[in-house]
Write a protein that holds these residues in place. Structure first.
Motif, mmCIF file in Angstrom:
data_model
loop_
_atom_site.group_PDB
_atom_site.id
_atom_site.type_symbol
_atom_site.label_atom_id
_atom_site.label_comp_id
_atom_site.label_asym_id
_atom_site.label_seq_id
_atom_site.Cartn_x
_atom_site.Cartn_y
_atom_site.Cartn_z
ATOM 1 N N ILE A 1 3.566 -17.241 -3.624
ATOM 2 C CA ILE A 1 2.555 -18.130 -4.191
ATOM 3 C C ILE A 1 3.148 -19.521 -4.399
ATOM 4 O O ILE A 1 4.217 -19.668 -5.004
ATOM 5 N N HIS A 2 2.477 -20.515 -3.843
ATOM 6 C CA HIS A 2 2.843 -21.909 -4.063
ATOM 7 C C HIS A 2 1.678 -22.611 -4.735
ATOM 8 O O HIS A 2 0.579 -22.071 -4.829
ATOM 9 N N GLY A 3 1.936 -23.850 -5.152
ATOM 10 C CA GLY A 3 0.860 -24.698 -5.648
ATOM 11 C C GLY A 3 0.621 -25.819 -4.654
ATOM 12 O O GLY A 3 1.497 -26.160 -3.852
ATOM 13 N N ALA B 1 2.549 -31.991 -4.667
ATOM 14 C CA ALA B 1 3.596 -31.236 -5.335
ATOM 15 C C ALA B 1 3.236 -29.757 -5.354
ATOM 16 O O ALA B 1 2.079 -29.383 -5.453
ATOM 17 N N CYS B 2 4.276 -28.933 -5.238
ATOM 18 C CA CYS B 2 4.095 -27.507 -5.464
ATOM 19 C C CYS B 2 4.250 -27.285 -6.952
ATOM 20 O O CYS B 2 5.269 -27.634 -7.542
ATOM 21 N N ASN B 3 3.222 -26.733 -7.581
ATOM 22 C CA ASN B 3 3.296 -26.560 -9.038
ATOM 23 C C ASN B 3 3.332 -25.095 -9.473
ATOM 24 O O ASN B 3 2.974 -24.762 -10.583
ATOM 25 N N GLU B 4 3.761 -24.233 -8.545
ATOM 26 C CA GLU B 4 4.004 -22.839 -8.922
ATOM 27 C C GLU B 4 5.470 -22.564 -8.588
ATOM 28 O O GLU B 4 5.899 -22.812 -7.460
ATOM 29 N N TYR B 5 6.221 -22.013 -9.537
ATOM 30 C CA TYR B 5 7.628 -21.754 -9.255
ATOM 31 C C TYR B 5 7.745 -20.760 -8.090
ATOM 32 O O TYR B 5 7.182 -19.675 -8.136
ATOM 33 N N CYS B 6 8.451 -21.171 -7.018
ATOM 34 C CA CYS B 6 8.442 -20.361 -5.802
ATOM 35 C C CYS B 6 9.845 -20.063 -5.291
ATOM 36 O O CYS B 6 10.013 -19.505 -4.220
ATOM 37 N N GLY B 7 10.866 -20.431 -6.031
ATOM 38 C CA GLY B 7 12.211 -20.111 -5.574
ATOM 39 C C GLY B 7 13.182 -21.229 -5.900
ATOM 40 O O GLY B 7 12.842 -22.192 -6.594
ATOM 41 N N ALA C 1 14.492 -23.779 -4.467
ATOM 42 C CA ALA C 1 14.259 -25.200 -4.155
ATOM 43 C C ALA C 1 12.831 -25.617 -4.475
ATOM 44 O O ALA C 1 12.319 -26.576 -3.909
ATOM 45 N N HIS C 2 12.214 -24.911 -5.395
ATOM 46 C CA HIS C 2 10.837 -25.240 -5.803
ATOM 47 C C HIS C 2 10.663 -26.725 -6.127
ATOM 48 O O HIS C 2 9.689 -27.354 -5.709
ATOM 49 N N HIS C 3 11.625 -27.276 -6.846
ATOM 50 C CA HIS C 3 11.504 -28.676 -7.282
ATOM 51 C C HIS C 3 11.594 -29.656 -6.121
ATOM 52 O O HIS C 3 11.275 -30.821 -6.256
ATOM 53 N N MET C 4 12.066 -29.171 -4.951
ATOM 54 C CA MET C 4 12.172 -30.046 -3.774
ATOM 55 C C MET C 4 10.909 -29.975 -2.911
ATOM 56 O O MET C 4 10.793 -30.679 -1.922
ATOM 57 N N MET C 5 9.983 -29.100 -3.272
ATOM 58 C CA MET C 5 8.841 -28.842 -2.393
ATOM 59 C C MET C 5 7.753 -29.881 -2.642
ATOM 60 O O MET C 5 6.898 -29.706 -3.498
ATOM 61 N N VAL C 6 7.823 -30.959 -1.892
ATOM 62 C CA VAL C 6 6.823 -32.015 -2.009
ATOM 63 C C VAL C 6 6.366 -32.426 -0.613
ATOM 64 O O VAL C 6 7.060 -32.203 0.378
HETATM 65 CU CU1 CUA Z 1 6.485 -23.922 -3.522
HETATM 66 CU CU2 CUA Z 1 7.128 -24.164 -5.797
#
Ligand code: CUA
Length: 155
Positions: free
Chosen positions: A101-103, A136-142, A144-149
């Motif tokens: 799940i991503h945002g 921005a991805c706003n669901e914690y997904c792993g 490198a979640h904070h890099m997912m833009v």
């Molecule tokens: Cu994709 Cu957080």
């Protein structure tokens, strides 16, 4: 017990406000919030790469100038990136995920959905202001979640 008239008015007003607030939550939950913006359209996340639409996700401009954007989210990026769309026209985003799940949130706007593997989330927005927006991805997904833009360019 004698309650002053003004005090009684305030009590009824306060009670009325509470009923309105709780009622608003109840109504929006029942009508909107308990389902993803997806119309329950499903997709097999295992075979996305050969899917006619999501195998090569892209922006499609319709004859009336509106756009349909197919987006695949996967650890840790969005495809396509950047996304280029026209200003002042309805843009329908169709978002799914390949793995977890991503945002999918266009920062600073109310364009926001979850990207759930197995489902297609769909919503339509119109961007009036041209410019560059961050997705921005706003669901914690792993890790490198904070890099997912991603980048959304409105022209
Ligand atoms: Cu994709 Cu957080």
């Amino acid at each position: 017990m004698n309650v002053d008239l003004y005090e009684r008015i305030w009590m009824w007003l306060a009670t009325g406000l509470i009923v309105i607030f709780v009622g608003t939550i109840a109504v929006t939950t029942g009508l909107e919030a308990i389902q993803p913006p997806s119309h329950l359209e499903t997709i097999d996340p295992e075979t996305i790469d050969s899917h006619p639409e999501f195998g090569s996700p892209k922006v499609t401009i319709q004859p009336d100038g509106s756009a349909v954007v197919s987006v695949v989210a996967a650890m840790f990026s969005f495809t396509p990136d950047p996304i280029e769309i026209p200003a002042g026209k309805p843009v329908t985003f169709r978002v799914t995920s390949k793995d977890v799940i991503h945002g999918f949130e266009v920062v600073g706007t109310n364009a926001n959905t979850m990207a759930v593997p197995g489902y297609v989330s769909q919503f339509t927005v119109t961007f009036d202001k041209p410019g560059t927006y961050t997705i921005a991805c706003n669901e914690y997904c792993g890790i490198a979640h904070h890099m997912m833009v991603g980048t959304l360019t409105v022209k």
